[in-house]
Design a protein around this motif. Sequence first.
Motif, PDB file in Angstrom:
ATOM      1  N   THR A 153      47.631  35.915  39.327  1.00 39.70           N
ATOM      2  CA  THR A 153      48.361  36.955  38.605  1.00 39.70           C
ATOM      3  C   THR A 153      47.964  36.909  37.129  1.00 39.70           C
ATOM      4  N   VAL A 154      47.999  38.068  36.502  1.00 38.65           N
ATOM      5  CA  VAL A 154      47.708  38.195  35.077  1.00 38.65           C
ATOM      6  C   VAL A 154      48.910  38.862  34.427  1.00 38.65           C
ATOM      7  N   ASP A 155      49.634  38.124  33.616  1.00 40.43           N
ATOM      8  CA  ASP A 155      50.902  38.573  33.050  1.00 40.43           C
ATOM      9  C   ASP A 155      51.832  39.061  34.161  1.00 40.43           C
ATOM     10  N   GLY A 156      51.799  38.370  35.288  1.00 37.68           N
ATOM     11  CA  GLY A 156      52.676  38.689  36.417  1.00 37.68           C
ATOM     12  C   GLY A 156      52.076  39.626  37.439  1.00 37.68           C
ATOM     13  N   TRP A 157      51.019  40.366  37.083  1.00 37.00           N
ATOM     14  CA  TRP A 157      50.441  41.353  38.000  1.00 37.00           C
ATOM     15  C   TRP A 157      49.428  40.700  38.933  1.00 37.00           C
ATOM     16  N   PRO A 158      49.624  40.809  40.265  1.00 39.01           N
ATOM     17  CA  PRO A 158      48.633  40.284  41.208  1.00 39.01           C
ATOM     18  C   PRO A 158      47.268  40.932  40.971  1.00 39.01           C
ATOM     19  N   ALA A 159      46.213  40.122  41.051  1.00 42.69           N
ATOM     20  CA  ALA A 159      44.861  40.596  40.757  1.00 42.69           C
ATOM     21  C   ALA A 159      44.041  40.758  42.036  1.00 42.69           C
ATOM     22  N   TYR A 160      43.213  41.798  42.056  1.00 44.12           N
ATOM     23  CA  TYR A 160      42.385  42.125  43.217  1.00 44.12           C
ATOM     24  C   TYR A 160      40.951  42.447  42.780  1.00 44.12           C
ATOM     25  N   ARG A 161      40.027  42.377  43.736  1.00 46.77           N
ATOM     26  CA  ARG A 161      38.713  42.974  43.568  1.00 46.77           C
ATOM     27  C   ARG A 161      38.686  44.250  44.411  1.00 46.77           C
ATOM     28  N   PHE A 162      37.622  45.043  44.292  1.00 49.88           N
ATOM     29  CA  PHE A 162      37.488  46.263  45.085  1.00 49.88           C
ATOM     30  C   PHE A 162      36.222  46.152  45.920  1.00 49.88           C
ATOM     31  N   ALA A 163      36.339  46.423  47.232  1.00 50.85           N
ATOM     32  CA  ALA A 163      35.218  46.228  48.150  1.00 50.85           C
ATOM     33  C   ALA A 163      34.001  47.093  47.816  1.00 50.85           C
ATOM     34  N   LYS A 164      34.217  48.215  47.133  1.00 50.34           N
ATOM     35  CA  LYS A 164      33.095  49.101  46.818  1.00 50.34           C
ATOM     36  C   LYS A 164      32.439  48.781  45.475  1.00 50.34           C
ATOM     37  N   ASP A 165      32.936  47.767  44.785  1.00 46.62           N
ATOM     38  CA  ASP A 165      32.240  47.270  43.603  1.00 46.62           C
ATOM     39  C   ASP A 165      31.185  46.274  44.082  1.00 46.62           C
ATOM     40  N   THR A 166      29.928  46.656  44.017  1.00 49.13           N
ATOM     41  CA  THR A 166      28.864  45.800  44.539  1.00 49.13           C
ATOM     42  C   THR A 166      28.097  45.060  43.452  1.00 49.13           C
ATOM     43  N   ASN A 167      28.202  45.544  42.227  1.00 48.16           N
ATOM     44  CA  ASN A 167      27.478  44.928  41.128  1.00 48.16           C
ATOM     45  C   ASN A 167      28.425  44.560  39.994  1.00 48.16           C
ATOM     46  N   ALA A 168      28.025  43.566  39.225  1.00 49.69           N
ATOM     47  CA  ALA A 168      28.806  43.189  38.050  1.00 49.69           C
ATOM     48  C   ALA A 168      28.957  44.405  37.146  1.00 49.69           C
ATOM     49  N   GLY A 169      30.171  44.644  36.680  1.00 55.43           N
ATOM     50  CA  GLY A 169      30.421  45.769  35.780  1.00 55.43           C
ATOM     51  C   GLY A 169      30.850  47.046  36.468  1.00 55.43           C
ATOM     52  N   ASP A 170      30.750  47.119  37.805  1.00 55.43           N
ATOM     53  CA  ASP A 170      31.213  48.316  38.528  1.00 55.43           C
ATOM     54  C   ASP A 170      32.719  48.483  38.336  1.00 55.43           C
ATOM     55  N   VAL A 171      33.165  49.731  38.187  1.00 54.32           N
ATOM     56  CA  VAL A 171      34.599  50.028  38.088  1.00 54.32           C
ATOM     57  C   VAL A 171      34.947  51.175  39.034  1.00 54.32           C
ATOM     58  N   ASN A 172      34.401  51.109  40.266  1.00 53.16           N
ATOM     59  CA  ASN A 172      34.627  52.174  41.246  1.00 53.16           C
ATOM     60  C   ASN A 172      36.070  52.267  41.702  1.00 53.16           C
ATOM     61  N   GLY A 173      36.842  51.215  41.454  1.00 52.59           N
ATOM     62  CA  GLY A 173      38.244  51.239  41.874  1.00 52.59           C
ATOM     63  C   GLY A 173      39.174  51.865  40.859  1.00 52.59           C
ATOM     64  N   GLN A 174      38.667  52.175  39.670  1.00 52.23           N
ATOM     65  CA  GLN A 174      39.527  52.723  38.623  1.00 52.23           C
ATOM     66  C   GLN A 174      40.130  54.067  39.012  1.00 52.23           C
ATOM     67  N   GLY A 175      41.468  54.132  39.044  1.00 51.18           N
ATOM     68  CA  GLY A 175      42.164  55.387  39.314  1.00 51.18           C
ATOM     69  C   GLY A 175      42.315  55.742  40.768  1.00 51.18           C
TER      70      GLY A 175
END
Length: 324
Positions: A153-175
Amino acid sequence: MKTSWRSASLVVSAVAVLALTTACGQETAPPASQNVGATAAAGDYGTAGTGLGNGTGYDSGAAGQESAATKPSSAGELAVSTNQELGKVLTDSSGLTLYRFDKDTAEPPKSSCDGDCAKKWPPVPADDATAGAGIDKALLGSVTRADGTKQLTVDGWPAYRFAKDTNAGDVNGQGVGGTWYALAPDGKKAGAEAGDLPGLSTREDSKLGEIVIDKNGHTVYRFMKDSPWPMKTACTGECLEKWPVIAPVGAEDTEGIDLKGSGPRGQGYVVFDRPDGIKQQTIDCVPIYTFAGDKKPGDTNGQGVGGTWFAIRPDGKPVGASEQ
């Protein structure tokens, strides 16, 4: 001023919400204290960029697609990267973006993403996560998930990755779905405007003029195929995946919105009991939405999509289109 709607909330929230029948055929008035949010998941009216999916963030088209993000790999030393649109974004030791989910809670920490959702949004293990440069280690913690594993968790918020982010720096999960956002180093949503916005307010857009925005600073839209008299919706099913509805927003939690007499016998600013069971806020009896293709506050990517979707004015009128 912000103080005006906050002060009003102390008074209005104490008033019982009564049933009403309005000229737009609505039965319920807005609740006194609910905020805006994407009740429905995010579908398919018009083309949008990356970061589109449904409310839980997974879709049938993604079956079989896996990346490093789907593996329960360790987080390692967390880092801060800079995205051109979102600003500072939190990543794991491999450079993969970390995300938060609006349907989770931070106080107390709790994850609402299990089963298929967790396959597309793999929880970040808490075991070996450490704070790198620019990260306050006091903000890092853990929460025990339903399966007994520990999630970062980060400041209480559970943290996740996104399966469609394949490369460092991808933000395909935004929004995605209007509910998934990249994590800023302080646990807030990356790219979010500073300040405490009410559930619904307005801003001056350089091209569109004064338009309505939600609590995250995202543009609010209406669908010209919807009907306010009597109130009906033409956006159902997959449509809601790209155009999440705005959940009920108490009248006291607005600023600059034309409420048109929002009391128990008023009309215009009411809650729409949709046929699919979802409760949706309206302005001037017009159902309102956000757009999954808007990645950050100030985006207006939904304007004019399909010739049927338009940003709205404080009185519910469409920007750049005549009412049908």
